[in-house]
Enzyme design. Structure first.
Site, short mmCIF file in Angstrom:
data_model
loop_
_atom_site.label_atom_id
_atom_site.label_comp_id
_atom_site.label_asym_id
_atom_site.label_seq_id
_atom_site.Cartn_x
_atom_site.Cartn_y
_atom_site.Cartn_z
N HIS A 76 1.00 -1.25 0.09
CA HIS A 76 -0.14 0.04 -0.06
C HIS A 76 0.77 1.28 -0.05
O HIS A 76 0.94 2.17 -0.87
CB HIS A 76 -0.90 0.21 1.19
CG HIS A 76 -1.86 1.03 1.22
ND1 HIS A 76 -3.28 0.79 0.81
CD2 HIS A 76 -1.56 2.29 1.65
CE1 HIS A 76 -3.92 2.00 1.10
NE2 HIS A 76 -2.97 2.95 1.43
N GLU A 77 1.93 1.32 1.04
CA GLU A 77 2.88 2.68 1.12
C GLU A 77 3.67 2.72 -0.13
O GLU A 77 3.73 3.93 -0.79
CB GLU A 77 3.52 2.37 2.00
CG GLU A 77 2.71 2.64 3.35
CD GLU A 77 1.74 3.60 3.66
OE1 GLU A 77 2.03 4.59 3.20
OE2 GLU A 77 0.51 3.25 4.24
#
Length: 651
Positions: A451-452
């Protein structure tokens, strides 16, 4: 999960130098009570205590305590001369040698046999009631509760009479702190930045110092100056500097000091405050948090009878009533200018409205330097870099940042503050405490890393996006991971390209989950809410929707203390059909941003996997690691296939 940090707009100014403690001169009030009155009640209680002790104290020579068996033996030996027996079995008497004694008859044995023995040995017998003492003492002890009750009522009556004469009259007096002799040590030079604000405020001091200069040019001094701005920007500190710079009396009071539960008290205090200012003219009146007393009056009734409205009406009358030649200037501060009554802000009352904004980057660096005084900084600390990394921080926030960094250094048994301490303090202020005990499951750790990585890569590939400063998957506060972006320069205007890139970066984390796992997760909830808010403003306020056209339905003015709740309940200023178009356009912008993020991450899938693995191994990487991953993946035909060159290629 917070996936991208947009640093909030906040602000502050440096603290004043500590000065010697001062006591404002006391206002003349009711005459002090007579000194002997305060001792009446303690003396009364002491006298009663002495009476009780005397009543209980034994009289005459000391008595010898005898056991009952010894007493019987002495009677049998004819050594007892006389006895006194009460109804409770207590015996006191005198031996033949004059010694006084006491004993007690066991109730189970009775007194018949003892009586015969005493008579047979010719012992003088007397009887008495239980308890001893003077009849007068007994009467006093019987009336003691009534005496105490009467004394309490008399004391209460005296206190009530005192409050009716001096107490209630003191309620209507002003509670302003008057600064005349011992002034604060804060000066305008001690306040970093805010050159324009200090110039406007200092003209008030200059006018009171030398009014002849203004009279020669036909200029009139300002009647009032109101400072508005977000919390923590140093409005009260500027007022303290005015008190330190001015050579005239300075009367300081808060807006809440005028409001009381009694009707008419606030107006009375306003009158008393301005009377004090006239007696000490030229002088300055400072009213902090004036919105507590100067809020908008209700338009429902014809004429207000509310205590707050009466106080405001009296304040308006006083600001109109005093003569300009007296040299009284009213200085006020508030965080909520939208809540003030328009009649209070018109020229002739508050002639100047000075906005104290959040500090810019140069001012933040100067404020940090002030707060760093007395602290040992490591050579690797760059205050300019810290100022660049803290957009939207107020002076109070910066003071808290430096203090948190010092605490972090102490926690590591160091007395020198390093760059890592300031970085950890900034994360602590923005995100909350780092949860070292909140360990992620292996699949969650991998999901957060993906996600990051999506956020970071989309930010690096978009032309107008802010550079990536740090990416971490360490939980902090409510965030399981964070991608921090720092602007290269502070912006005041945002182009459409910047906003569309911002939407793509917001949805980059969800897009990365779709590319790698084929499904989304709850981690994108905060990203979706933030992206929806940005897209809604693009359509409603900024006129960036071709379907709706150049129409703006802007909300009310920014509220320094948050959005006005009345705006949330008010009916939108457009029809339901327009609302349907707004919803459709917002959904279109978000879909386009998601499709763009998906295309970028699909074209750079290798970089996405590599950066995710790097985050799983290291937990935290800086922006250079993101650019290095893109450089390793870049091929000559990548820029043509993706339609966007990474930031590394554009530098």
């Amino acid at each position: 999960m917070i996936t991208r940090v947009r640093l909030p707009h906040r602000h502050l100014t440096p603290p004043a130098k500590p000065g010697p403690p001062r006591e404002p001169p006391q206002r003349p009030g009711a005459p002090p009570p007579t000194p002997w009155r305060r001792w009446v009640l303690p003396l009364l209680f002491a006298t009663l205590a002495i009476i009780v002790l005397l009543a209980r104290a034994p009289t005459g020579p000391p008595h010898t305590q005898l056991a009952y068996s010894d007493f019987v033996n002495k009677v049998g030996a004819s050594q007892v001369q006389k006895v006194d027996i009460d109804d409770k079995g207590a015996v006191s008497g005198t031996l033949t040698d004059g010694t006084r004694f006491t004993t007690r008859i066991p109730t189970a044995l009775g007194t018949g046999q003892l009586q015969q023995q005493l008579q047979s040995h010719h012992v003088q017998i007397t009887a008495s009631q239980g308890g001893r003492g003077s009849p007068l003492i007994s009467v006093l002890l019987g009336f003691l509760p009534f005496l105490l009750l009467i004394g309490f009522f008399l004391w209460t009556a005296r206190r009530t009479a005192s409050s009716l004469t001096g107490g209630l009259s003191a309620i209507g007096r002003s509670r302003a702190k008057i600064i005349e002799a011992e002034r604060p040590t804060t000066r305008f030079d001690d306040i970093a930045g805010y050159g324009g604000v200090k110039q406007e405020i200092s003209e008030v001091v200059d006018y009171l110092r030398s009014p002849a200069r203004y009279a020669a040019a036909g200029a009139k001094g300002p009647r009032g100056v109101i400072m508005v701005g977000p919390p923590g920007t140093g409005k009260t500190l500027l007022a303290r500097a005015v008190a330190g710079e001015a050579d005239v009396p300075f009367l300081s009071v808060t807006g809440s000091a005028f409001v009381e539960m009694f009707v008419g008290v606030g107006a009375s205090r306003v009158r008393d405050l301005f009377d004090d200012a006239r007696k000490r003219a030229p002088s300055i009146i400072f009213i902090d948090e004036i919105d507590a007393v100067g809020s908008r009056r209700s338009g429902v009734r014809l004429g207000g009878n509310d205590e707050r409205e009466q106080t405001l009406n009296q304040l308006l009358a006083e600001m109109d009533g005093f003569d300009e030649s007296t040299g009284i200037v009213v200085l006020a501060a508030t965080n909520r200018p939208e809540a003030l009554d328009p009649a209070l802000l018109r020229p002739g009352r508050f002639d100047r409205q000075v906005t104290v904004p959040l500090p810019n980057q140069a001012e933040r660096a100067a404020i940090l330097a002030v707060h760093a005084r007395g602290k040992v900084l490591a050579p690797d600390v760059d205050l300019d870099a810290v100022a660049r990394a803290t957009p939207g921080f107020s002076g109070a926030d910066l003071a808290n940042l430096v203090n948190e960094a010092a605490i972090n250094a102490v926690r590591a048994d160091r007395s020198i503050i390093g760059a890592e301490d300031l970085d950890a303090a900034r994360d602590r202020v923005l995100l909350g405490r780092r949860e070292t005990s909140n360990a992620l499951l292996p699949d969650e750790r991998r999901s957060v890393a993906v996600h990051e990585s999506g956020h970071a890569l989309v930010a690096a590939l978009c032309e107008h996006a802010d550079p990536v400063a740090k990416v971490t998957i360490l939980p902090s506060g409510m965030a399981l991971g964070v991608t921090e972006q720092l602007p290269e320069a502070e912006r005041h205007l945002y182009s459409e390209g910047y906003l569309t890139d911002l939407l793509a970066v917001r949805l980059g984390g969800r897009a990365a989950e779709l590319v790698v796992f084929g499904e989304g997760s709850t981690g994108a909830a905060n990203d979706l809410a933030g992206a929806t808010q940005i897209a809604t403003r693009m359509v409603r306020e900024f006129g960036l929707s071709p379907e709706l056209g150049p129409i703006g339905y802007a909300s009310s003015n920014p509220q320094y203390l948050g959005q006005n709740t009345e705006d949330l309940l008010a009916r939108p200023p457009y029809s339901e059909q327009t609302q349907r178009v707004v919803d459709e356009e917002v959904a279109r912008l978000l879909r386009q941003a998601e499709q763009r993020a998906l295309a970028l991450l699909t074209d750079h899938r290798a970089a996405l996997d590599q950066l995710a693995e790097l985050l799983v191994a290291r937990e935290t990487v800086d922006g250079s690691a993101v650019l290095e991953v893109l450089r390793q993946e870049q091929r000559p035909d990548d820029a043509h296939s993706s339609g966007a060159a990474p930031r590394a290629a554009r530098l």
